[in-house]
Design an enzyme around this catalytic site. Structure first.
Site, PDB file in Angstrom:
ATOM      1  N   GLU A 289     -19.686  -1.514 -11.544  1.00 21.26           N
ATOM      2  CA  GLU A 289     -19.738  -1.093 -12.921  1.00 21.26           C
ATOM      3  C   GLU A 289     -20.482   0.360 -13.202  1.00 21.26           C
ATOM      4  O   GLU A 289     -20.300   0.918 -14.053  1.00 21.26           O
ATOM      5  CB  GLU A 289     -20.460  -2.094 -13.866  1.00 21.26           C
ATOM      6  CG  GLU A 289     -19.293  -3.351 -14.517  1.00 21.26           C
ATOM      7  CD  GLU A 289     -20.049  -4.107 -15.551  1.00 21.26           C
ATOM      8  OE1 GLU A 289     -19.612  -5.006 -15.976  1.00 21.26           O
ATOM      9  OE2 GLU A 289     -21.350  -3.902 -15.724  1.00 21.26           O
ATOM     10  N   HIS A 310     -12.394 -14.544  10.610  1.00 22.87           N
ATOM     11  CA  HIS A 310     -11.177 -15.603  10.711  1.00 22.87           C
ATOM     12  C   HIS A 310     -10.016 -15.337   9.391  1.00 22.87           C
ATOM     13  O   HIS A 310      -9.299 -15.965   9.578  1.00 22.87           O
ATOM     14  CB  HIS A 310     -11.506 -16.925  10.845  1.00 22.87           C
ATOM     15  CG  HIS A 310     -12.514 -17.138  12.121  1.00 22.87           C
ATOM     16  ND1 HIS A 310     -12.055 -17.565  13.337  1.00 22.87           N
ATOM     17  CD2 HIS A 310     -13.714 -17.028  12.346  1.00 22.87           C
ATOM     18  CE1 HIS A 310     -13.068 -17.431  13.902  1.00 22.87           C
ATOM     19  NE2 HIS A 310     -14.043 -17.168  13.421  1.00 22.87           N
ATOM     20  N   LYS A 424     -11.122  -6.766 -23.591  1.00 23.93           N
ATOM     21  CA  LYS A 424     -11.764  -7.437 -24.531  1.00 23.93           C
ATOM     22  C   LYS A 424     -10.725  -7.316 -25.860  1.00 23.93           C
ATOM     23  O   LYS A 424     -10.322  -8.150 -26.626  1.00 23.93           O
ATOM     24  CB  LYS A 424     -13.067  -7.413 -25.023  1.00 23.93           C
ATOM     25  CG  LYS A 424     -14.178  -7.559 -23.935  1.00 23.93           C
ATOM     26  CD  LYS A 424     -15.493  -7.402 -24.317  1.00 23.93           C
ATOM     27  CE  LYS A 424     -16.484  -7.533 -23.419  1.00 23.93           C
ATOM     28  NZ  LYS A 424     -17.847  -6.800 -23.372  1.00 23.93           N
TER      29      LYS A 424
HETATM   30  O1  PA5 Z   1     -24.240  -4.744 -16.766  1.00 20.54           O
HETATM   31  C1  PA5 Z   1     -23.818  -5.198 -17.857  1.00 20.54           C
HETATM   32  O2  PA5 Z   1     -24.112  -4.253 -18.960  1.00 20.54           O
HETATM   33  C2  PA5 Z   1     -22.813  -5.974 -18.178  1.00 20.54           C
HETATM   34  O3  PA5 Z   1     -22.083  -6.458 -16.905  1.00 20.54           O
HETATM   35  C3  PA5 Z   1     -23.269  -7.264 -18.976  1.00 20.54           C
HETATM   36  O4  PA5 Z   1     -24.319  -7.655 -18.183  1.00 20.54           O
HETATM   37  C4  PA5 Z   1     -22.234  -8.266 -19.085  1.00 20.54           C
HETATM   38  O5  PA5 Z   1     -21.095  -7.653 -19.947  1.00 20.54           O
HETATM   39  C5  PA5 Z   1     -22.768  -9.191 -19.878  1.00 20.54           C
HETATM   40  O6  PA5 Z   1     -23.197  -8.748 -21.319  1.00 20.54           O
HETATM   41  P1  PA5 Z   1     -23.997  -9.325 -22.358  1.00 20.54           P
HETATM   42  O7  PA5 Z   1     -25.288  -9.579 -21.628  1.00 20.54           O
HETATM   43  O8  PA5 Z   1     -24.143  -8.414 -23.420  1.00 20.54           O
HETATM   44  O9  PA5 Z   1     -23.427 -10.594 -22.852  1.00 20.54           O
END
Ligand code: PA5
Length: 448
Positions: A289, A310, A424
Site C-alpha cells: 500500500e 514443495h 469500493k
Molecule cells: O493502511 C491503511 O490505511 C488501510 O489499509 C486501512 O488500515 C484499512 O483500509 C482499514 O481502514 P479503516 O481502519 O479506516 O477501517
C-alpha cells in the site's frame, strides 16, 4: 542494543556494496524529509516516534481496559481490516502458542478476527462458534466507515446484545477510531462504548503501536511494554542522526531499491517458522500500500518455508529472474525437540538422531539460500534472536522505518492509498448505495 541483524552479503553478486553505499546521500535526504516532515504525506508521520512517546497514562488505560475485557470474556473478537488488524495478528501469531485455541486453561481470552472479509460462511461459522460463550468485541476502524468491519460489527453486536442484553454488551465492546469523525465514532458516542483514539497523523498500516495493536495484544496477555521497548530501541537505532552504515532500515531500503532498479521487481519475504506467516501478511500490506503507486513499486510477496519449497520453490529456483528474497531467520527457537533414534531406521534418518529439529531447519535455510543465489535470486537476511515481544517490536519498527525511507527513494507518497478506493466505488454502485446513483447507472450499462 542486542537485536535484529541485517545481512546483505548474498545480494552483493547482483548489486555491489558501492552501489548500495552510493545511496547514502539520497537515503539521508529521505530520512531527513521524514524527520522534518518535509516530504510527501507529511501529515501522516505520527508513527515515527510512537514507541518513545506513549505515556504511562495511555499505557495504563490500555492495560486496564484489556484486564476488564479479559475478566469478562472467554473470546475477544478483533474486528478490522488491513492496518486495523494485521499488526495485532502478526504479533500474536508470532508470540502465542500455535495451538493455544485448543487449550482448556488459557489464562487470557482467545482472540478471533472478523471484518477482514465479506464471507457469509465465515461470519456464520464465527457466530456459531461464539454461541454459548462469553465474548467481547474490539471494533477498530480509523475512518469508521469501512464496509467489511461495519458489517461484521453489526452482526456480532446484535448477537452479543441478544445473548447478554444491551447493558452488559456495552461493557464488552470497545471502539478504536478517529477522535472526532466517522460512523464508528458517532455510534460509540451514542451507545456509550469505551473508546480509544487513533491519532490523525498515523495511517492504518503504521498503527500497530497505537491502541489499534496495543489493546488486543494486551488482551491476549502479551507484554505491550516489552513490545514498545523493542520498538523504541529500534526507533533510536534508526534515528535521523545514525550513520548510514549503522542504520539497518536505511541499508535495507537502499539495497531493495537498487535491486529494483536492476530489474528485480518482486520481493519475496520468506520465513522458516509458520509463526511468522502473519508478519509477512502485515509486511505485504505495509509495502504494497505504501509503494505500489504511480505505476511503480516492488511487488511484495511471501512464502512459508520449507512448506512452500514443495510448491513455489520451483518458481523461485527456476522461474523468471525478476525476484529477490528477504529471509527472516529466527536464531533460537522458543522450544526444544530432539530427534529420537529408531531401531528399525526404516526412514533412514538415524543420522539425525540426537539433533534438534532446529538444526535441520537451519540447514534447510542455508541450503535454500545458497541454491536460490546460485539460481539468480539475490538474498537479504534479517536475523531475529528470538520470538519475544521485545524483538517483534524491533522488527515491526525496523520495517516501518525502512518503508518510509524506501517510499521516498522511489519518489512516491508512502502514506496514502488512493488505489484502494476503486473497488469500493464499483461495489457501492453495484449495491445501489445512496449517493452512488450516477455510478450505478454507468456500471450497469457496462455490464449489459
Ligand atoms: O493502511 C491503511 O490505511 C488501510 O489499509 C486501512 O488500515 C484499512 O483500509 C482499514 O481502514 P479503516 O481502519 O479506516 O477501517
Amino acid at each position: 542494543m542486542k537485536g535484529i541483524i541485517l545481512n546483505i552479503d548474498k545480494a552483493l553478486g547482483f548489486v555491489s556494496r558501492e552501489q548500495v553505499y552510493a545511496c547514502e546521500d539520497r537515503v539521508k535526504a529521505a530520512t531527513e524529509a521524514l524527520h522534518r516532515g518535509s516530504g510527501a504525506g507529511s501529515d501522516f508521520l505520527g508513527w515515527l516516534n510512537l514507541p518513545s512517546s506513549i505515556t504511562e497514562a495511555e499505557l495504563a488505560d490500555i492495560e486496564h481496559t484489556a484486564r476488564l475485557l479479559s475478566i469478562g470474556c472467554e473470546v475477544v473478537v478483533v474486528i478490522g481490516i488491513g492496518g486495523s488488524y494485521l499488526g495485532t495478528r502478526a504479533t500474536l501469531e508470532a508470540l502465542k502458542g500455535s495451538f493455544d485455541l485448543l487449550l482448556k486453561e488459557r489464562g487470557n481470552p482467545a482472540i478471533l478476527y472478523a471484518g477482514h472479509n465479506i464471507s457469509e460462511d465465515y461470519l456464520y461459522e464465527l457466530s456459531e462458534a461464539l454461541r454459548g460463550r462469553s465474548f467481547g468485541l474490539i471494533n477498530i476502524s480509523k475512518s469508521g466507515t469501512t464496509t467489511e468491519p461495519a458489517l461484521a460489527f453489526r452482526i456480532l453486536k446484535k448477537q452479543l446484545e441478544d445473548a447478554v442484553g444491551k447493558e452488559k454488551a456495552r461493557d464488552r465492546i470497545v471502539a478504536v477510531t478517529d477522535a472526532r469523525k466517522g460512523a464508528l465514532r458517532t455510534l460509540a458516542g451514542r451507545e456509550g462504548y469505551k473508546t480509544f483514539v487513533i491519532p490523525d497523523n498515523v495511517g492504518g498500516r503504521f498503527s500497530v503501536f497505537t491502541p489499534v495493536g496495543l489493546l488486543p495484544i494486551a488482551v491476549a496477555g502479551v507484554s505491550v511494554r516489552d513490545l514498545l521497548r523493542g520498538a523504541a530501541d529500534m526507533e533510536r537505532a534508526t534515528g535521523a542522526g545514525v550513520p548510514f552504515a549503522e542504520n539497518i532500515s536505511a541499508i535495507y531500503a537502499a539495497t531493495r531499491n537498487e535491486l529494483y532498479k536492476g530489474g528485480k521487481k518482486i520481493e519475496i519475504l520468506a520465513n522458516f517458522h509458520p509463526k511468522l506467516h502473519y508478519v509477512a501478511e502485515w509486511w505485504k500490506q505495509l509495502y504494497g500500500e505504501s509503494e505500489g503507486k504511480d505505476h511503480k513499486g516492488i511487488f511484495p510477496a511471501s512464502v512459508d518455508l520449507t512448506t512452500d519449497l514443495h510448491s513455489m520453490g520451483q518458481w523461485i529456483q527456476d522461474g523468471e529472474r525478476s525476484i529477490f528474497e528477504t529471509v527472516i531467520s529466527v536464531e533460537t527457537p522458543g522450544r526444544t525437540v530432539f530427534i529420537p533414534a529408531d531401531e528399525a531406521d526404516s526412514d533412514g534418518l538415524n543420522f539425525l538422531a540426537g539433533k534438534r529439529i532446529d538444526e535441520v531447519n537451519k540447514m534447510a535455510e542455508l541450503g535454500t539460500s545458497l541454491a536460490h543465489v546460485d539460481g539468480g535470486v539475490p538474498n537479504i537476511r534479517i536475523s531475529i534472536p528470538e520470538l519475544t515481544p521485545y524483538y517483534i517490536g524491533q522488527l515491526l519498527y525496523f520495517f516501518e522505518k525502512a518503508c518510509g525511507i524506501s517510499g521516498y527513494l522511489l519518489e512516491v507518497n508512502p502514506f496514502d492509498q488512493p488505489g484502494v478506493e476503486a473497488y469500493k466505488k464499483n461495489m457501492f454502485a453495484l449495491l445501489n448505495k445512496p449517493g452512488f446513483e450516477k455510478e450505478s447507472e454507468a456500471i450497469k450499462a457496462r455490464m449489459q
